[in-house]
Scaffold this active site. Structure first.
Site, PDB file in Angstrom:
ATOM      1  N   CYS A  38      -1.316  49.372  31.722  1.00  8.98           N
ATOM      2  CA  CYS A  38      -2.647  49.925  31.465  1.00  8.98           C
ATOM      3  C   CYS A  38      -2.552  51.284  30.759  1.00  8.98           C
ATOM      4  O   CYS A  38      -3.187  51.503  29.725  1.00  8.98           O
ATOM      5  CB  CYS A  38      -3.415  50.037  32.773  1.00  8.98           C
ATOM      6  N   TYR A  39      -1.762  52.195  31.291  1.00  9.23           N
ATOM      7  CA  TYR A  39      -1.611  53.499  30.639  1.00  9.23           C
ATOM      8  C   TYR A  39      -1.047  53.348  29.223  1.00  9.23           C
ATOM      9  O   TYR A  39      -1.545  53.980  28.285  1.00  9.23           O
ATOM     10  CB  TYR A  39      -0.703  54.412  31.467  1.00  9.23           C
TER      11      TYR A  39
END
Lengths: 348, 348, 348, 348
Positions: free
Chosen positions: C152-153
C-alpha cells in the site's frame, strides 16, 4: 506521609489504570501495591507509557499474604470471576476491599449463576458486601468494610430513576432502558469486537435482553421502590472510547409536569456534588462528563403519551467504575466524598 | 483567599475554556474576570454545560478599564489580530499579560505582515514581549511582564530540536517538519473545514509551506543555533480532537548514535518536569499526553541515510496553548512551574 | 456465464472481503472458490453479515488440487509467509496467480530475509513474478502469469514519484516519505495495537526506518531512475479505517516551478484513468478516494528551500491492495483496465 | 444515449452528491442538469474534489423554465421549505419530481405547520404526492408522478414495524423508538452542532419528543394499522458520518415467539431485495449497510416482559435519502427496482 496505603489488584486494565490516574494525586493515599496476573514483573509505565515519570512501580503477582503486608486497602479491578476467588482471605483479615467487578453485587447467588453463567461466591460472603452506589447508599457505605462497586449501566440508570422509584411515581414494569456505551466498557482485551475497524463508523446492538446488568438494576430498583421490577434493557456499542448514555422510558403513575419533576430531582440530589440536573429542554451529552466523576441528567414528560424520558450520562471509567470506587473509599474513611475527584470534564 | 486574581479575554474559545479547566483548580489563583466578544452577557456554563456547578460566571465585553479593576493578571485567548488592539492599554499600566495568539511572537514586524497578511503591532510593543517557550526561556520569562505564548506546532518542534540546535549537531537547512494536528487547533468557529463529516475518516494536508508558524520556528531556531535556518514545514489535519505530532527529519553534522543523542536529550531536559524522553525504539503517541502538559519525545538515527528522525508530541490545547500559558504564569510569579498542572494524561 | 472463474485464498481478511466486494459485481468473472485457513467450513456471510444475500458461499481449506479444479485464476490475500508455501504448485500448473502479500515482491531473496525476518521464496520462483504496479508496468503485466501485487505505501509513494524518477529530476538520496495509514492496513487480527481505545483519538508512529516496504520502494525507484536510492521512510497509524497518505519530500536537481511539474505529471499520467493530479494549491485528502481505485496527487515546490513536496493518497484496501489486484487481472486478461472498478469514492 | 435525462436541484448538499454518485453509474439515466442556489456558477468537482474526472458539470441557479428544458425528471435535495416554492411549476407541466425534503410528506397541512414551524404547501398540492416508502407503497409509486421521499428515521422505523402493523400484532400506543444517527443527517451546513470537536467522542440527545419525523411516522403507521398511533420518539447524534439505527420497543398484542415473528418478517419481505432479516440472536449494525441501499432488521421477544425489541439499520444517505429516491425513480419508470443500486456495503 499520606494517610492510607492502597493496593490495586488488576492494575493493568482500563479501570486499574484509571484508579492510578486518580489515586496518584489523591491527597490522602499512597499507591503501595500493584498487581496484574497477565503482566506481573513488568513496570506499569512500560505497559502504559503515558505514566512515564508519574508512577514507576512494578506489577506483581497477587500473593495475598504479601499484598496484605504492602497495603491496607484494596481495589479489585479484575475480570469477572477473579475477585470471588481472592477476596475471602481479605475478609478473614478484615482488610477493606472494593470490588469493581460484578462478583459481589447480586445478593441472590442463583441470579448470579443464571446471568453470569458461572458459580457464585457463597451467600454468606455476598451478605458482607454493601452495594456501593455512593449517592443512594452513603450511610451504609460509611459503615462497611466490603463494597461491591456498581456496574456502569446500573450507575447511570439508577441515578436517573432513583427520585421516582422512592416516590413510586412510575410504573416499574414500564421501564425501558436504551443503553449506549463507549468501547472502554469492553476492557483492554484484544478481540474482534473491539478491533478499531469493526467499531469505527458503526453502531452495534449487543446482548439485548440478556445483559448481566439487568438483575443488578432490578435488585436495586426493587429495594428503592419496595415492589418488584421487570425491566427491558438494551445495549449499543458506540464508536467512542469513554462515556455511557442511558435513555430511559417509563410511564408516569399520575400526570406530572417536566418542571415539577425537575424540582423533585434537584431537591433529591441537592447534597450530592456529583449529580447535576439539566434545566428543561437541555439534554446532557457524554462529552460533558468526560474524564470526570459527574452524572448529568436531563428529563422531559412527553405529554402526547404521558411517558417520561430521562437521559443520564456518565464517564463509564470514572463514575461508572474507578471514580465511584474512590468516592466510596472516601466515604468509608470519613473523608469528604469528592476528595481527589474534583477534576473538571476535559472538553472538548 | 487565593493569591492572584486573573482574567481571561476570549474565554469562550477552546483555549479559553481550557484555561478555565486548569485555573479553576489552581491553588494560587482565582478567576475573577471572563470576557468574550461574541457571547458577552451569557453565562459560561450556558455555552459549555460541562462547567455547570463548577464555574458560574458571566462573560463580559472587554472594557479595558473595567477589566483592569477586576483582575491583576490577564490571558488573551483571542483570535489572530485582537490582542494587538487591546494590549497597549495593559502595557501602559504594566498589567501582566500572556498573549496566546500569534500577535506578538515575531520580533520582525515585516515578517508578521508577510505571513499573517495583516498589519503588525508596532515594533516597540513587540520588543516588550518575551517568547514564552517555558523550558527554553525560563529565566527570561521569570523577569517578564508580557509573554507571547508559543504556537502549538512550534512548541512541539522546538522542544524536539533544541538540544541539537544549541550544539549545532544538525544542518539547519536540512530540517523538515511533518506536522499532524487534531481539530481543536482550528478553533471553535463552525466552518466547512471543521464539519464532522469533512474531517472524520480523513487525513487532509493544508497550508503546506505557507503556515504562519514557519517564521516563528525559524526565529527561535536561529536564536538557539546562532545561524540562519530555512525549514520545510507541512501540516495535516487528523480525525481527532486533541493532539499534535511533529515528525522531524534532519541531517546530522557528524555521525552519532541513537543512544548518544538520547543521553544528550535526557541531560538537556533533566530539570524540566514536562519533557519526557522515550527510550530507544519506543515512539510516543499523542494519546499518551492527552489532557496533560507533557511533551514526549522519541528519536532515532536512520543509519542507512545518516538522517535523524525525531517524533515530538503534545496536547495542543495544553502544552500547545493554555497549559504552557499557565506554566509561564507560574514562572512569572515565582511559583513552582508545575503548580496546578500535574494532571496525569487521560488514557485511554 | 461469466468469462473467468476466480478463487480467493485468504478470503476472510480485509483484502479478501474487498476482493469479494468488487469481483461479485465484475462483469467478466465469477467467484467460484473461497478459502480461509482460520474459518474454513463457515459461510463467508456468517463472518461478514454485510454480505448476507449477496454472496452465500462456504469458506474452504486450501487444498491445492481441489482449488485448481474449482477456479482458473487465483488471488492470494494471505498473511506474510503463506503464499510462498502454496504458490509453487500453481506455478507448476501455469495457473495465473496474483499475490497480494509481500512474499514475491523483492527480487533479491537476501533483502527479503533481512527485512521480513523470514526465509525467502527461492530466487527462481521470484524471477517468475512481475511487480504489479499497474500504471508503471502495464506492458509487463499484460504478458505475465504471476503478479506480485505492490504494498500500500509503495503504491502511493511510487505513483507520487515516478514522473520525476524516470527524468532524474530529483536527488534520489534526498527522498523522505512520511506515511500515514488507516487501521485496515494492520489486518483483521485482534491485537492490542488495533484495539479501538488504543487507536482512537491518537496518532502513533511505528516501525520508523524499519518498515519492510523500504526495500520494495527502493527496488522500484532504482529501476525507474537507473540509479541507487536510499530513502528515509516513517509510518504513522491514523484513527481511521481506510486511507493512506504519503507526504514526500525531495530535493530538485534543478530549479523548476510547481506549474511545470504539474504539467509533467498530467502528461505522464494522461492515459491512466486512476491517477488524478490536483491543480496548484489544492491538496488531496484520503476521503476523496475512499472506497475507490484512484490515486490522487498534489505537489508544490517550496521555493524557500528548493524542495519539492508531494502528497499522494489512495484507499489502501482498494488501490493499495484489492482494487489494484483486480486492475492487474483486467490487464492480464486483455480487458479494459477499469472494468468493474469504476466506483465513485463514497463521500462523505 | 441513456433513456432518461435527470436534473438535481440542491446538488451541492450531501444528498445531492450521493444522488450523483449513484446516477452517474446508473445504466438508464444521464445527469443533464445540476442546480445549487449557494454555489451556482461553480463546477461540482470544485466543491467536491472526489468527483474530479468523474463528473465535470457546472452548478446552475434554478431557473424553472431552463431546468425543464434540460431534463425530464427531477430530484429535489433541497433544505426544508425550498421544494414547496419551486415544485408547483413542475406540477403544472406534469414533469415528474421526487422531493427528498419533508415539504410534501404530511397529508395534513396543519400538522406540517405545527411540527415544521413553517407555512405548508397547499392541500391540493399535497394530495398529488405519493409517500415513497418503496417496499410499502410500490404499486402506488409505480402510478405516481410526484413522490414525497421518506425521512431517514421513518424509513428505518416503518420497515422495522410494517409486518406487525398490518397484522395488528402490537399495541400501537406502546411504540417507543430510540433513534441513533450519524452526522450527515444534519446536512453539510457548518454549525456548532456539526463541528468535529463537538461531535467526536460524544453521544448527544436532541429534539426528544419534538422531532418533525414524529407525525410522518404516525401518519404511515395509522395507514398501515388502520388505527391511531401515538409514539414516543427520541433521537441521538452518534460520532460517525453515515448510518441510522432505530431500536424499537413495543408490547405484543398476544404471546409470540421470536422465531414466529422472524418467519413473519421473512415472508413479508420475501420479494423485497433491499430488506434483509437477521437470524435469531444476530443484531445488525450500521456499518453492515454502509454505502448501500439495504435495510437490515433483527428482532427478539423479551420473554421476561413480553415486549418486542426490533433493531433496524440503514445508511441514512442511501436508503434514508438518495438511494431510496432512485429506487422510486426505477419503480416509476418500470425498471427493476434495484437497477443501479446493487452496490455491496463498503466494509470495513
Amino acid at each position: 506521609m499520606r494517610d492510607l496505603k492502597v493496593g490495586i489488584i488488576g492494575a493493568n486494565g482500563y479501570s486499574g489504570v484509571e484508579l492510578i490516574r486518580i489515586l496518584q494525586q489523591h491527597p490522602k493515599v499512597e499507591i503501595s501495591f500493584l498487581a496484574s496476573h497477565s503482566t506481573s514483573g513488568k513496570m506499569i509505565s512500560e505497559q502504559y507509557p503515558h505514566l512515564q515519570g508519574i508512577i514507576e512501580q512494578k506489577l506483581e503477582e497477587t500473593n495475598v499474604d504479601h499484598a496484605m503486608n504492602e497495603a491496607d486497602f484494596f481495589f479489585f479491578a479484575t475480570p469477572s470471576g477473579v475477585a470471588k476467588e481472592l477476596i475471602p482471605r481479605f475478609i478473614e483479615n478484615e482488610i477493606p476491599c472494593i470490588d469493581l467487578s460484578g462478583d459481589h453485587r447480586l445478593k441472590d447467588s442463583s441470579l448470579y449463576e443464571e446471568w453470569y453463567k458461572n458459580s457464585s461466591s457463597p451467600s454468606k460472603i455476598l451478605q458482607k458486601f454493601t452495594y456501593g452506589l455512593s449517592e443512594l447508599y452513603k450511610r451504609e457505605i460509611a459503615q462497611s468494610t466490603f463494597i461491591a462497586n456498581p456496574g456502569c449501566y446500573p450507575t447511570a440508570t439508577l441515578l436517573g430513576l432513583a427520585p421516582l422509584l422512592v416516590k413510586n411515581s412510575i410504573h416499574t414494569n414500564s421501564i425501558i432502558i436504551d443503553g449506549k456505551s463507549g468501547v472502554t466498557g469492553a476492557g483492554r482485551k484484544a478481540t474482534l469486537g473491539t478491533h478499531y475497524c469493526e467499531v469505527n463508523e458503526n453502531v452495534k446492538a449487543y446482548k439485548i435482553g440478556t445483559h448481566q446488568h439487568i438483575p443488578e438494576m432490578e435488585q436495586c430498583m426493587q429495594n428503592l421502590a419496595a415492589e418488584s421490577c421487570n425491566i427491558t434493557f438494551s445495549t449499543h456499542l458506540i464508536p467512542m472510547s469513554r462515556g455511557i448514555m442511558c435513555t430511559i422510558y417509563a410511564d408516569l403513575s399520575k400526570n406530572e409536569s417536566t418542571q415539577t419533576l425537575l424540582e423533585l430531582y434537584n431537591h433529591y440530589y441537592q447534597n450530592h456534588y456529583f449529580v447535576r440536573i439539566r434545566s428543561e429542554n437541555a439534554w446532557p451529552s457524554t462529552k460533558e462528563v468526560y474524564g470526570s466523576n459527574y452524572c448529568d441528567i436531563g428529563l422531559k414528560v412527553d405529554e402526547r403519551t404521558n411517558r417520561l424520558i430521562i437521559v443520564s450520562v456518565i464517564d463509564n471509567v470514572m463514575k461508572g467504575a474507578s471514580g465511584q470506587a474512590i468516592q466510596n473509599m472516601n466515604i468509608m474513611n470519613g473523608w469528604e466524598e469528592q476528595t481527589g475527584l474534583q477534576m473538571t470534564p476535559v472538553y472538548p
